[in-house]
Motif scaffolding. Structure first.
Motif, mmCIF file in Angstrom:
data_model
loop_
_atom_site.group_PDB
_atom_site.id
_atom_site.type_symbol
_atom_site.label_atom_id
_atom_site.label_comp_id
_atom_site.label_asym_id
_atom_site.label_seq_id
_atom_site.Cartn_x
_atom_site.Cartn_y
_atom_site.Cartn_z
ATOM 1 N N PHE A 94 16.459 -25.439 7.488
ATOM 2 C CA PHE A 94 17.591 -25.324 6.564
ATOM 3 C C PHE A 94 17.639 -23.945 5.903
ATOM 4 O O PHE A 94 18.281 -23.766 4.870
ATOM 5 C CB PHE A 94 17.496 -26.414 5.498
ATOM 6 N N GLY A 95 16.961 -22.991 6.519
ATOM 7 C CA GLY A 95 17.023 -21.619 6.030
ATOM 8 C C GLY A 95 15.983 -21.264 4.986
ATOM 9 O O GLY A 95 15.986 -20.138 4.480
ATOM 10 N N LEU A 96 15.093 -22.199 4.644
ATOM 11 C CA LEU A 96 14.052 -21.918 3.666
ATOM 12 C C LEU A 96 12.810 -21.354 4.346
ATOM 13 O O LEU A 96 12.597 -21.557 5.545
ATOM 14 C CB LEU A 96 13.690 -23.184 2.886
ATOM 15 N N GLU A 97 12.004 -20.680 3.561
ATOM 16 C CA GLU A 97 10.766 -20.103 4.098
ATOM 17 C C GLU A 97 9.722 -21.203 4.261
ATOM 18 O O GLU A 97 9.459 -21.955 3.315
ATOM 19 C CB GLU A 97 10.238 -19.028 3.147
ATOM 20 N N PRO A 98 9.128 -21.363 5.437
ATOM 21 C CA PRO A 98 8.085 -22.388 5.598
ATOM 22 C C PRO A 98 6.869 -22.066 4.746
ATOM 23 O O PRO A 98 6.485 -20.899 4.611
ATOM 24 C CB PRO A 98 7.760 -22.325 7.097
#
Length: 227
Positions: A94-98
């Motif tokens: 969803f475009g967040l940093e893992p």
């Protein structure tokens, strides 16, 4: 204050906030779903999937050789660890940093797993636990689990991201060299082949790494409890 906010660069921390919020919401929804589930009727899809997920954790712990009180005590943490790693890294879709893309998080989790080796070993074996350290090779290998666990996930997450960036940049460069006019602006090769790579790196790879991290933690703990 504004200067601090402008210099703030902790995307993984933001992912943690989102992850905790989502897990909280999911837990509340799941609680009410389980509460209204009747024994004589088939459970809803969300309840069934949750049961299967719990089953995976129980199988993982049981097949590692954990028995009795040890198995009962470590299952909650193993469940939490697997959930934390899965949710935290799958949010990259969803475009967040893992969360695994920062070494501080993987090192912290690895440190807990590493420390657990000695807590469980001393608790279960008492002074017999230190008997194996009469061998100098065992002393040298003390930091091995910590290094292995922390770098494995961090390296795979970062390596996967770098691979995707290089693939996209490489195909874009090659595509732009072809005499196709305005079509060179659109990276068609990346459009065709990026989806399988993203699936492998951001879904399959993440699930495997979370499972391996959890499995190794369980294996280390169970091994330390036995002579």
């Amino acid at each position: 204050m504004e200067n601090w906010l402008s210099n703030w660069n902790q995307p993984q921390l933001f992912t943690l906030f989102i992850m905790v919020f989502l897990i909280m919401i999911f837990s509340i929804v799941l609680y009410f779903q389980i509460k209204k589930t009747k024994k004589d009727k088939a459970p809803s899809a969300i309840v069934y999937l949750t049961e299967q997920y719990f089953g995976i954790v129980e199988t993982l712990v049981d097949e590692s050789g954990a028995e009795g009180k040890l198995a009962k005590n470590i299952k909650p943490y193993i469940f939490t660890l697997l959930t934390f790693l899965l949710f935290g890294n799958l949010l990259s879709l969803f475009g967040l940093e893992p969360i695994g893309s920062t070494y501080s998080i993987t090192l912290t989790l690895a440190f807990v797993s590493w420390l657990g080796i000695y807590v469980i070993g001393i608790t279960m074996q008492k002074l017999k636990f230190f008997k194996k350290y009469m061998n100098p090779l065992e002393i040298i290998s003390i930091p091995a689990p910590l290094i292995s666990l922390s770098f494995r996930m961090f390296g795979n997450i970062i390596g996967g991201s770098v691979m995707l960036i290089l693939f996209y940049a490489g195909t874009q460069y090659i595509w732009s060299l072809l005499p196709i006019g305005n079509l060179s602006v659109f990276n068609i090769p990346a459009t065709l082949f990026m989806a399988p790579l993203v699936f492998y790196v951001d879904i399959f790879g993440v699930v495997i790494q979370a499972y391996v991290f959890t499995l190794l933690t369980t294996t280390y703990w169970v091994s330390s409890s036995k002579e």
